[in-house]
Design a protein around this motif. Structure first.
Motif, PDB file in Angstrom:
ATOM      1  N   THR A  79       0.815  -1.215   0.000  1.00  0.00           N
ATOM      2  CA  THR A  79       0.000   0.000   0.000  1.00  0.00           C
ATOM      3  C   THR A  79       0.846   1.260   0.000  1.00  0.00           C
ATOM      4  O   THR A  79       0.351   2.321  -0.366  1.00  0.00           O
ATOM      5  CB  THR A  79      -0.964   0.031   1.192  1.00  0.00           C
ATOM      6  OG1 THR A  79      -0.210  -0.031   2.406  1.00  0.00           O
ATOM      7  CG2 THR A  79      -1.972  -1.105   1.111  1.00  0.00           C
ATOM      8  N   GLU A  80       2.112   1.179   0.376  1.00  0.00           N
ATOM      9  CA  GLU A  80       2.997   2.341   0.340  1.00  0.00           C
ATOM     10  C   GLU A  80       3.853   2.371  -0.924  1.00  0.00           C
ATOM     11  O   GLU A  80       4.592   3.309  -1.137  1.00  0.00           O
ATOM     12  CB  GLU A  80       3.941   2.329   1.545  1.00  0.00           C
ATOM     13  CG  GLU A  80       3.274   2.635   2.849  1.00  0.00           C
ATOM     14  CD  GLU A  80       4.283   2.723   3.969  1.00  0.00           C
ATOM     15  OE1 GLU A  80       4.601   3.856   4.371  1.00  0.00           O
ATOM     16  OE2 GLU A  80       4.762   1.664   4.422  1.00  0.00           O
ATOM     17  N   CYS A  81       3.755   1.359  -1.749  1.00  0.00           N
ATOM     18  CA  CYS A  81       4.599   1.268  -2.932  1.00  0.00           C
ATOM     19  C   CYS A  81       3.942   1.991  -4.111  1.00  0.00           C
ATOM     20  O   CYS A  81       2.874   1.575  -4.566  1.00  0.00           O
ATOM     21  CB  CYS A  81       4.847  -0.197  -3.281  1.00  0.00           C
ATOM     22  SG  CYS A  81       5.766  -0.383  -4.823  1.00  0.00           S
ATOM     23  N   PRO A  82       4.566   3.043  -4.630  1.00  0.00           N
ATOM     24  CA  PRO A  82       3.981   3.749  -5.772  1.00  0.00           C
ATOM     25  C   PRO A  82       3.790   2.847  -6.988  1.00  0.00           C
ATOM     26  O   PRO A  82       2.802   2.998  -7.713  1.00  0.00           O
ATOM     27  CB  PRO A  82       4.988   4.860  -6.080  1.00  0.00           C
ATOM     28  CG  PRO A  82       5.813   5.005  -4.860  1.00  0.00           C
ATOM     29  CD  PRO A  82       5.801   3.677  -4.171  1.00  0.00           C
ATOM     30  N   CYS A  83       4.701   1.911  -7.205  1.00  0.00           N
ATOM     31  CA  CYS A  83       4.554   0.985  -8.343  1.00  0.00           C
ATOM     32  C   CYS A  83       3.298   0.140  -8.177  1.00  0.00           C
ATOM     33  O   CYS A  83       2.523  -0.020  -9.122  1.00  0.00           O
ATOM     34  CB  CYS A  83       5.774   0.082  -8.476  1.00  0.00           C
ATOM     35  SG  CYS A  83       7.224   0.928  -9.093  1.00  0.00           S
ATOM     36  N   ALA A  84       3.088  -0.400  -6.990  1.00  0.00           N
ATOM     37  CA  ALA A  84       1.916  -1.244  -6.740  1.00  0.00           C
ATOM     38  C   ALA A  84       0.629  -0.437  -6.889  1.00  0.00           C
ATOM     39  O   ALA A  84      -0.346  -0.912  -7.478  1.00  0.00           O
ATOM     40  CB  ALA A  84       1.996  -1.863  -5.345  1.00  0.00           C
ATOM     41  N   LEU A  85       0.624   0.786  -6.388  1.00  0.00           N
ATOM     42  CA  LEU A  85      -0.571   1.629  -6.498  1.00  0.00           C
ATOM     43  C   LEU A  85      -0.865   1.974  -7.958  1.00  0.00           C
ATOM     44  O   LEU A  85      -2.019   1.963  -8.386  1.00  0.00           O
ATOM     45  CB  LEU A  85      -0.390   2.903  -5.670  1.00  0.00           C
ATOM     46  CG  LEU A  85      -0.296   2.702  -4.164  1.00  0.00           C
ATOM     47  CD1 LEU A  85       0.076   4.002  -3.472  1.00  0.00           C
ATOM     48  CD2 LEU A  85      -1.578   2.125  -3.603  1.00  0.00           C
ATOM     49  N   ALA A  86       0.170   2.276  -8.734  1.00  0.00           N
ATOM     50  CA  ALA A  86      -0.019   2.612 -10.148  1.00  0.00           C
ATOM     51  C   ALA A  86      -0.516   1.402 -10.924  1.00  0.00           C
ATOM     52  O   ALA A  86      -1.440   1.514 -11.744  1.00  0.00           O
ATOM     53  CB  ALA A  86       1.278   3.143 -10.750  1.00  0.00           C
ATOM     54  N   VAL A  87       0.070   0.237 -10.668  1.00  0.00           N
ATOM     55  CA  VAL A  87      -0.354  -0.977 -11.375  1.00  0.00           C
ATOM     56  C   VAL A  87      -1.795  -1.319 -11.013  1.00  0.00           C
ATOM     57  O   VAL A  87      -2.573  -1.731 -11.871  1.00  0.00           O
ATOM     58  CB  VAL A  87       0.610  -2.151 -11.080  1.00  0.00           C
ATOM     59  CG1 VAL A  87       0.028  -3.470 -11.534  1.00  0.00           C
ATOM     60  CG2 VAL A  87       1.951  -1.890 -11.737  1.00  0.00           C
ATOM     61  N   GLU A  88      -2.165  -1.105  -9.771  1.00  0.00           N
ATOM     62  CA  GLU A  88      -3.546  -1.361  -9.367  1.00  0.00           C
ATOM     63  C   GLU A  88      -4.518  -0.469 -10.147  1.00  0.00           C
ATOM     64  O   GLU A  88      -5.616  -0.881 -10.498  1.00  0.00           O
ATOM     65  CB  GLU A  88      -3.712  -1.119  -7.867  1.00  0.00           C
ATOM     66  CG  GLU A  88      -5.111  -1.385  -7.378  1.00  0.00           C
ATOM     67  CD  GLU A  88      -5.262  -1.143  -5.887  1.00  0.00           C
ATOM     68  OE1 GLU A  88      -6.296  -1.568  -5.359  1.00  0.00           O
ATOM     69  OE2 GLU A  88      -4.389  -0.535  -5.269  1.00  0.00           O
ATOM     70  N   THR A  89      -4.092   0.744 -10.459  1.00  0.00           N
ATOM     71  CA  THR A  89      -4.961   1.692 -11.153  1.00  0.00           C
ATOM     72  C   THR A  89      -4.943   1.513 -12.656  1.00  0.00           C
ATOM     73  O   THR A  89      -5.987   1.499 -13.299  1.00  0.00           O
ATOM     74  CB  THR A  89      -4.552   3.137 -10.799  1.00  0.00           C
ATOM     75  OG1 THR A  89      -4.627   3.292  -9.376  1.00  0.00           O
ATOM     76  CG2 THR A  89      -5.457   4.154 -11.454  1.00  0.00           C
ATOM     77  N   VAL A  90      -3.764   1.376 -13.266  1.00  0.00           N
ATOM     78  CA  VAL A  90      -3.680   1.380 -14.733  1.00  0.00           C
ATOM     79  C   VAL A  90      -2.983   0.168 -15.327  1.00  0.00           C
ATOM     80  O   VAL A  90      -2.844   0.084 -16.545  1.00  0.00           O
ATOM     81  CB  VAL A  90      -2.973   2.652 -15.266  1.00  0.00           C
ATOM     82  CG1 VAL A  90      -3.704   3.899 -14.849  1.00  0.00           C
ATOM     83  CG2 VAL A  90      -1.521   2.707 -14.838  1.00  0.00           C
TER      84      VAL A  90
END
Length: 168
Positions: A9-20
């Motif tokens: 949840t703190e990883c920008p890569c994981a958050l971006a992949v979750e979105t796009v």
């Protein structure tokens, strides 16, 4: 969608992949960045099933990448207009095209990036906005940001120590 694991949840890569990061989402965004806005345009361009396109557009709209706008009253028809957040995906799409052209097109690229005004092909790279120097795996690392949890700070410190130990 993947479940939200606490360390991710703190990883920008994981958050971006979750979105796009889903296959169709990237391709829909690619087409939108080239000017497509209407459901039938995306459907024709991608050959995607209508139910899948509906789900992906709904997710991208709920994620704030598109704004859904009515363009016809009879029948009711909507277009999907990129928001600022959606337009900010452009460098990601450019990086994917550059990567694929360099590493996945042994016979030669079938799609090139070009300057709009001149048509001159361009090769994308990522540069630091301050120094304009290329950002590479050798020149950059990740560090804890101001909102990083103690757990993330500890994981980064352990990762840094492990890579330092290997470099000797």
């Amino acid at each position: 969608m993947q479940p939200k694991l606490a360390p991710l949840t703190e990883c920008p890569c994981a958050l971006a992949v979750e979105t796009v990061g889903e296959w169709w989402s990237i391709l829909i965004l690619r087409d939108a960045l080239q000017g497509l806005t209407r459901f039938d345009e995306f459907e024709r361009s991608l050959g995607i099933a209508p139910n899948m396109l509906t789900r992906r557009l709904k997710h991208l709209t709920e994620s704030g990448l598109f704004e859904r706008r009515l363009y016809s009253e009879r029948p009711k028809r909507y277009e999907y207009v990129l928001t600022e957040k959606g337009r900010d995906v452009f460098p990601v799409v450019v990086a994917l095209i550059g990567f694929a052209n360099r590493h996945l097109a042994p016979e030669g690229a079938s799609l090139l990036l070009a300057e709009r005004g001149t048509g001159r092909p361009i090769t994308p790279i990522v540069v630091d906005a301050t120094t304009l120097q290329p950002v590479t795996a050798e020149s950059a690392t990740v560090i804890a940001g101001p909102r990083a949890s103690n757990d993330l700070r500890e994981r980064l410190a352990a990762r840094h120590a492990a890579t330092q130990a290997r470099s000797y």
